[in-house]
Structure formats: structure tokens, C-alpha cells
Design a protein around this motif. Structure first.
Motif, PDB file in Angstrom:
ATOM      1  N   GLU A 337     -26.304  26.176 -35.232  1.00 52.32           N
ATOM      2  CA  GLU A 337     -25.902  24.962 -34.533  1.00 52.32           C
ATOM      3  C   GLU A 337     -24.606  24.407 -35.117  1.00 52.32           C
ATOM      4  O   GLU A 337     -23.983  23.504 -34.550  1.00 52.32           O
ATOM      5  CB  GLU A 337     -27.039  23.940 -34.590  1.00 52.32           C
ATOM      6  CG  GLU A 337     -28.248  24.419 -33.783  1.00 52.32           C
ATOM      7  CD  GLU A 337     -29.467  23.529 -33.908  1.00 52.32           C
ATOM      8  OE1 GLU A 337     -29.423  22.587 -34.735  1.00 52.32           O
ATOM      9  OE2 GLU A 337     -30.449  23.767 -33.190  1.00 52.32           O
ATOM     10  N   GLY A 338     -24.220  24.954 -36.241  1.00 49.91           N
ATOM     11  CA  GLY A 338     -22.976  24.601 -36.900  1.00 49.91           C
ATOM     12  C   GLY A 338     -22.865  25.411 -38.176  1.00 49.91           C
ATOM     13  O   GLY A 338     -23.876  25.853 -38.723  1.00 49.91           O
ATOM     14  N   LEU A 339     -21.642  25.628 -38.635  1.00 46.36           N
ATOM     15  CA  LEU A 339     -21.438  26.315 -39.903  1.00 46.36           C
ATOM     16  C   LEU A 339     -21.249  25.291 -41.012  1.00 46.36           C
ATOM     17  O   LEU A 339     -20.691  24.215 -40.801  1.00 46.36           O
ATOM     18  CB  LEU A 339     -20.200  27.216 -39.833  1.00 46.36           C
ATOM     19  CG  LEU A 339     -20.238  28.387 -38.844  1.00 46.36           C
ATOM     20  CD1 LEU A 339     -18.973  29.228 -38.988  1.00 46.36           C
ATOM     21  CD2 LEU A 339     -21.470  29.254 -39.028  1.00 46.36           C
ATOM     22  N   THR A 340     -21.723  25.622 -42.207  1.00 44.80           N
ATOM     23  CA  THR A 340     -21.458  24.783 -43.369  1.00 44.80           C
ATOM     24  C   THR A 340     -20.037  25.056 -43.852  1.00 44.80           C
ATOM     25  O   THR A 340     -19.412  26.063 -43.482  1.00 44.80           O
ATOM     26  CB  THR A 340     -22.445  25.097 -44.496  1.00 44.80           C
ATOM     27  OG1 THR A 340     -22.249  26.453 -44.936  1.00 44.80           O
ATOM     28  CG2 THR A 340     -23.889  24.924 -44.025  1.00 44.80           C
ATOM     29  N   GLU A 341     -19.533  24.175 -44.696  1.00 49.64           N
ATOM     30  CA  GLU A 341     -18.203  24.377 -45.271  1.00 49.64           C
ATOM     31  C   GLU A 341     -18.157  25.689 -46.050  1.00 49.64           C
ATOM     32  O   GLU A 341     -17.144  26.393 -46.049  1.00 49.64           O
ATOM     33  CB  GLU A 341     -17.833  23.199 -46.185  1.00 49.64           C
ATOM     34  CG  GLU A 341     -17.693  21.860 -45.468  1.00 49.64           C
ATOM     35  CD  GLU A 341     -16.454  21.782 -44.591  1.00 49.64           C
ATOM     36  OE1 GLU A 341     -15.635  22.725 -44.631  1.00 49.64           O
ATOM     37  OE2 GLU A 341     -16.307  20.795 -43.849  1.00 49.64           O
ATOM     38  N   GLU A 342     -19.262  26.004 -46.719  1.00 46.78           N
ATOM     39  CA  GLU A 342     -19.323  27.247 -47.505  1.00 46.78           C
ATOM     40  C   GLU A 342     -19.234  28.477 -46.598  1.00 46.78           C
ATOM     41  O   GLU A 342     -18.554  29.456 -46.926  1.00 46.78           O
ATOM     42  CB  GLU A 342     -20.621  27.290 -48.321  1.00 46.78           C
ATOM     43  CG  GLU A 342     -20.718  26.264 -49.437  1.00 46.78           C
ATOM     44  CD  GLU A 342     -21.021  24.850 -48.940  1.00 46.78           C
ATOM     45  OE1 GLU A 342     -20.815  23.898 -49.716  1.00 46.78           O
ATOM     46  OE2 GLU A 342     -21.459  24.703 -47.783  1.00 46.78           O
ATOM     47  N   GLU A 343     -19.929  28.423 -45.453  1.00 47.57           N
ATOM     48  CA  GLU A 343     -19.886  29.548 -44.517  1.00 47.57           C
ATOM     49  C   GLU A 343     -18.487  29.717 -43.931  1.00 47.57           C
ATOM     50  O   GLU A 343     -18.001  30.843 -43.762  1.00 47.57           O
ATOM     51  CB  GLU A 343     -20.910  29.338 -43.404  1.00 47.57           C
ATOM     52  CG  GLU A 343     -22.352  29.523 -43.867  1.00 47.57           C
ATOM     53  CD  GLU A 343     -23.371  29.047 -42.843  1.00 47.57           C
ATOM     54  OE1 GLU A 343     -24.501  29.567 -42.859  1.00 47.57           O
ATOM     55  OE2 GLU A 343     -23.054  28.140 -42.042  1.00 47.57           O
ATOM     56  N   ILE A 344     -17.843  28.601 -43.639  1.00 52.84           N
ATOM     57  CA  ILE A 344     -16.478  28.666 -43.116  1.00 52.84           C
ATOM     58  C   ILE A 344     -15.551  29.265 -44.150  1.00 52.84           C
ATOM     59  O   ILE A 344     -14.722  30.144 -43.856  1.00 52.84           O
ATOM     60  CB  ILE A 344     -15.994  27.260 -42.707  1.00 52.84           C
ATOM     61  CG1 ILE A 344     -16.801  26.756 -41.503  1.00 52.84           C
ATOM     62  CG2 ILE A 344     -14.502  27.276 -42.366  1.00 52.84           C
ATOM     63  CD1 ILE A 344     -16.548  25.305 -41.159  1.00 52.84           C
ATOM     64  N   ALA A 345     -15.686  28.813 -45.413  1.00 48.15           N
ATOM     65  CA  ALA A 345     -14.840  29.328 -46.496  1.00 48.15           C
ATOM     66  C   ALA A 345     -15.058  30.825 -46.706  1.00 48.15           C
ATOM     67  O   ALA A 345     -14.133  31.548 -47.091  1.00 48.15           O
ATOM     68  CB  ALA A 345     -15.133  28.562 -47.789  1.00 48.15           C
ATOM     69  N   ALA A 346     -16.282  31.273 -46.434  1.00 46.64           N
ATOM     70  CA  ALA A 346     -16.603  32.697 -46.600  1.00 46.64           C
ATOM     71  C   ALA A 346     -16.185  33.530 -45.393  1.00 46.64           C
ATOM     72  O   ALA A 346     -16.395  34.746 -45.370  1.00 46.64           O
ATOM     73  CB  ALA A 346     -18.096  32.868 -46.857  1.00 46.64           C
ATOM     74  N   GLY A 347     -15.592  32.884 -44.383  1.00 50.84           N
ATOM     75  CA  GLY A 347     -15.130  33.617 -43.206  1.00 50.84           C
ATOM     76  C   GLY A 347     -16.239  34.024 -42.251  1.00 50.84           C
ATOM     77  O   GLY A 347     -16.069  34.948 -41.452  1.00 50.84           O
ATOM     78  N   MET A 348     -17.374  33.314 -42.298  1.00 50.24           N
ATOM     79  CA  MET A 348     -18.488  33.667 -41.431  1.00 50.24           C
ATOM     80  C   MET A 348     -18.205  33.236 -39.992  1.00 50.24           C
ATOM     81  O   MET A 348     -17.440  32.312 -39.738  1.00 50.24           O
ATOM     82  CB  MET A 348     -19.773  33.013 -41.917  1.00 50.24           C
ATOM     83  CG  MET A 348     -20.280  33.543 -43.251  1.00 50.24           C
ATOM     84  SD  MET A 348     -20.607  35.331 -43.205  1.00 50.24           S
ATOM     85  CE  MET A 348     -21.984  35.379 -42.055  1.00 50.24           C
ATOM     86  N   ASP A 349     -18.841  33.926 -39.053  1.00 54.53           N
ATOM     87  CA  ASP A 349     -18.748  33.579 -37.645  1.00 54.53           C
ATOM     88  C   ASP A 349     -20.096  33.869 -36.988  1.00 54.53           C
ATOM     89  O   ASP A 349     -21.053  34.255 -37.664  1.00 54.53           O
ATOM     90  CB  ASP A 349     -17.615  34.341 -36.941  1.00 54.53           C
ATOM     91  CG  ASP A 349     -17.755  35.857 -37.058  1.00 54.53           C
ATOM     92  OD1 ASP A 349     -18.852  36.345 -37.446  1.00 54.53           O
ATOM     93  OD2 ASP A 349     -16.778  36.573 -36.758  1.00 54.53           O
ATOM     94  N   TYR A 350     -20.176  33.668 -35.667  1.00 53.05           N
ATOM     95  CA  TYR A 350     -21.446  33.853 -34.955  1.00 53.05           C
ATOM     96  C   TYR A 350     -22.024  35.256 -35.185  1.00 53.05           C
ATOM     97  O   TYR A 350     -23.207  35.390 -35.520  1.00 53.05           O
ATOM     98  CB  TYR A 350     -21.235  33.605 -33.470  1.00 53.05           C
ATOM     99  CG  TYR A 350     -22.431  33.959 -32.603  1.00 53.05           C
ATOM    100  CD1 TYR A 350     -23.431  33.026 -32.359  1.00 53.05           C
ATOM    101  CD2 TYR A 350     -22.553  35.227 -32.024  1.00 53.05           C
ATOM    102  CE1 TYR A 350     -24.533  33.347 -31.572  1.00 53.05           C
ATOM    103  CE2 TYR A 350     -23.648  35.550 -31.236  1.00 53.05           C
ATOM    104  CZ  TYR A 350     -24.632  34.607 -31.021  1.00 53.05           C
ATOM    105  OH  TYR A 350     -25.723  34.943 -30.248  1.00 53.05           O
TER     106      TYR A 350
END
Length: 367
Positions: A337-350
Motif C-alpha cells: 500500500e506504500g513503500l517505506t523510506e528504507e524500501e525506497i532507499a534500497a531501490g525496491m519496487d512493486y
């Protein structure tokens, strides 16, 4: 409490319209370049506002470099109860396209869009045309956790394969422009009540959402329709691979049931013949009753469940309580439902998060 919340939101809309009374006024470059009614004719990129993360991911992959895509719900924020600020409403007012999931996920959508003065905004309800699951929170635990494999034959095949690109064009570009009366005449409204909105968690239904988004962008910028189709095709190929990976993972699994923090995985369970056993209902903020807790604990003990899933944007306390009670461990099953800041920093996507979900499910289904 609900009344005061609605009243505050209504006042917010009124103030926003007063403050942004010139919301339709274009910048000098926009006014000189083309009429306001043909934003796609501008040399500038499309301005696309999307409600929350999955809509961003799907839209960005379809739009490529032909649009600036902005997410309304901030990173790390649980979107079920999020409401727009005056600044958010002003951003929607200035947009060429608004993409939202629908199916009741964005409780604010009708009140916001009905308040807008823009006559050119293209509205795309990504879940349009999908057969939605009932999500009655009161009865999930009384009826054997209804989000199960019982209706497996109705997933994917009936909602997606018959809904090809032409159908997506018809559904999105004809029914989802600024005229809400069309939806009402066809019996289609944005208020889906107790229906389950979490369609993006089925890769097969995510494909249908991508096609609907493609059709909406093509309406906004018809001269780029072929590029949008190519982009959509490329992304859908990844979703089809993800679908095949899920099918392969669950085919020979030891068990077909899994316990999750809230009822977000009904479409995924239906698609692959699994049984979701949710602790709480459709909203992750819902506190399960003592009877619901007892029911899940009994189920876990009876079926020797060894993993209780929790998610990233809300407290894991309830899942941890049940895990402790039955001697199980906890693990993440992400409703994206949303990415955490950590997931964004790790380059994660759907796709990346769905692969993590697949790995977690595969392990839990084979314990």
C-alpha cells in the motif's frame, strides 16, 4: 467522529476552491503554447497525479518519460485513512490525469473530484471492469474465512482475459472522464462500500489495471498512444512472469492456507487457489475482536501454522501476540500500500516486493 471528519473535509474543499480560485489559470508558457483544453498538445510532459504507491508504479511504467507522475499519499503513510490537504487538491486541479485504484480504497475521491473546476481532467479508475470480492469484515471469521480458494475459477480468467486492450479503452476513456453522470447511468459508482479494493496484489488483475491506465493516458495524449501501449506491453510481460512464478510456487505446496494481519490478500489467494485467514478486516487499522483473535488462534493450532504474517506500515503487535500464543514465528507479507523510506532507499519496487512476498509465502506454505 465520522461526521466531524467529513465536515472538516468539506470545509477544506471549500477553502481550497477559494484559495485556488484561479486554479485553472495556466502559467505563461502553458497559456502561450496551447489551449487549456488540449494539454497533450503541449511540448511539456503530461502532469499525472496518482493516489498511492501501486498506482504510481503502474502509471510510471506506462508513461515512461512522457509524463511527470506524482503520488499524493506520502512514502511510509498507510493510505486507507489518508485524506488530501488543500495543496493536494490544488495539485489535482492542475493535473491532466488523475489515476486512482477505486473500489473504495480512496474514500475521499468523489468529494474531491466533485469539487474540482477543471473540465479537462482525465480520471482513471484503475480497478474498473474487475469483478470485486465482497469484504464483509463482520463475517470473515464466522464463515470459514471467506477469502479462499472456493471461488478460484472466477479469478483472473473472467476479469482479465476477456478484458483486452480495446475493452480497457472503452472502460477508461469513455466512462472515466470528468462526467460522473455517465458512471451513475451505468450503475457504476465510486462508492463500493464493503468491497475489497486490494486488486493490485494479484499480478493478473494488476495487468488489467495497467491496461486501464494505458487507455487513460492515451486519451490525454493520443499522439503518444502507441508508445504508451509499447510501455504497457513491456511491463505486462514482467507481470505475466510474476504470475507464472506464483503459479509454480503454489502448485505443489504442502498447505494452501496462510494467516495475515489484515484481509488484503483475497485476490491473490483466489487467483492461486490459496486460503487467506485474516486476523482483522479490510482496514489494517481495524482492531480484531476477542472472538476473532480466538478464532485465528484456534485455526493456527488446529492447522499447525508456523508463520503469522504482519506488514510494514502498521503495528505488528497483534500478529506477534498470536504467534506467541501458538508458538509460531512472524514474517512480513507486504500489501504494497506504500513503500517505506528504507524500501525506497534500497531501490525496491512493486515487482521486487511481490517477489519477496512470493518467497515468504513459499516458505510458509511448505513448513
Amino acid at each position: 467522529m465520522k461526521f466531524s471528519k467529513k465536515s472538516a473535509l468539506g470545509l477544506l474543499f471549500s477553502l481550497t476552491l477559494i484559495v485556488s480560485g484561479c486554479g485553472q489559470t495556466k502559467t505563461a508558457s502553458e497559456s502561450d503554447a496551447a489551449p487549456a483544453s488540449t494539454p497533450a498538445a503541449l511540448e511539456e510532459k503530461l502532469n499525472v497525479q496518482v493516489s498511492f504507491y501501486p498506482m504510481y508504479e503502474f502509471t510510471k511504467n506506462v508513461a515512461g518519460d512522457l509524463a511527470d507522475v506524482h503520488t499524493l499519499v506520502p512514502a511510509g503513510t498507510e493510505p486507507h485513512d489518508w485524506e488530501p490537504t488543500p495543496q493536494d487538491i490544488a495539485s489535482i486541479e492542475k493535473a491532466d490525469v488523475l489515476v486512482y485504484n477505486g473500489a473504495g480504497m480512496e474514500s475521499w475521491i468523489d468529494q474531491v473530484t466533485d469539487s474540482l473546476s477543471s473540465e479537462t481532467l482525465i480520471q482513471v479508475e484503475a480497478s474498473h471492469g474487475i469483478n470485486l470480492l465482497e469484504g464483509s469484515e463482520e463475517h470473515e471469521h464466522e464463515h470459514g474465512h471467506a477469502e479462499s480458494a472456493d471461488t478460484h475459477d472466477h479469478a483472473g480468467e473472467s476479469t482479465t482475459e476477456e478484458h483486452d486492450h480495446e475493452h480497457a479503452d472503452e472502460a477508461t476513456t469513455e466512462d472515466h472522464d470528468h462526467d460522473h453522470e455517465t458512471d451513475a447511468e451505468e450503475g457504476h459508482t465510486h462508492d463500493h462500500g464493503g468491497l475489497d479494493p486490494h486488486v493490485w496484489l494479484s499480478p493478473v488483475l494488476a495487468i488489467q489495471e495497467v491496461r486501464n491506465i494505458e487507455a487513460g493516458l492515451a486519451k490525454a495524449a493520443p499522439e503518444h498512444a502507441e508508445q504508451f501501449k509499447q510501455n504497457a506491453d513491456a511491463y505486462i510481460a514482467k507481470l505475466e512472469t510474476l504470475d507464472q512464478d506464483f503459479k509454480a510456487a503454489v502448485t505443489d505446496s504442502k498447505r494452501k492456507d496462510f494467516i495475515t494481519q489484515h484481509a488484503a490478500f483475497g485476490y491473490l489467494a483466489q487467483q492461486y487457489g490459496l486460503k487467506q485467514v485474516p486476523i482483522a478486516g479490510l482496514s489494517p487499522e481495524q482492531e480484531p475482536s476477542a472472538a476473532q483473535m480466538a478464532s485465528v488462534i484456534d485455526f493456527a493450532k488446529e492447522h499447525q501454522v508456523k508463520t503469522i504474517f504482519f506488514e510494514t506500515l502498521v503495528s505488528s503487535k497483534v500478529s506477534e501476540t498470536i504467534a506467541s500464543e501458538v508458538g509460531a514465528k512472524t514474517a512480513v507479507l507486504n500489501p504494497i500500500e506504500g513503500l517505506t523510506e528504507e524500501e525506497i532507499a534500497a531501490g525496491m519496487d512493486y515487482i521486487g516486493v511481490m517477489k519477496q512476498n512470493l518467497d515468504a509465502l513459499k516458505q510458509a506454505l511448505n513448513e
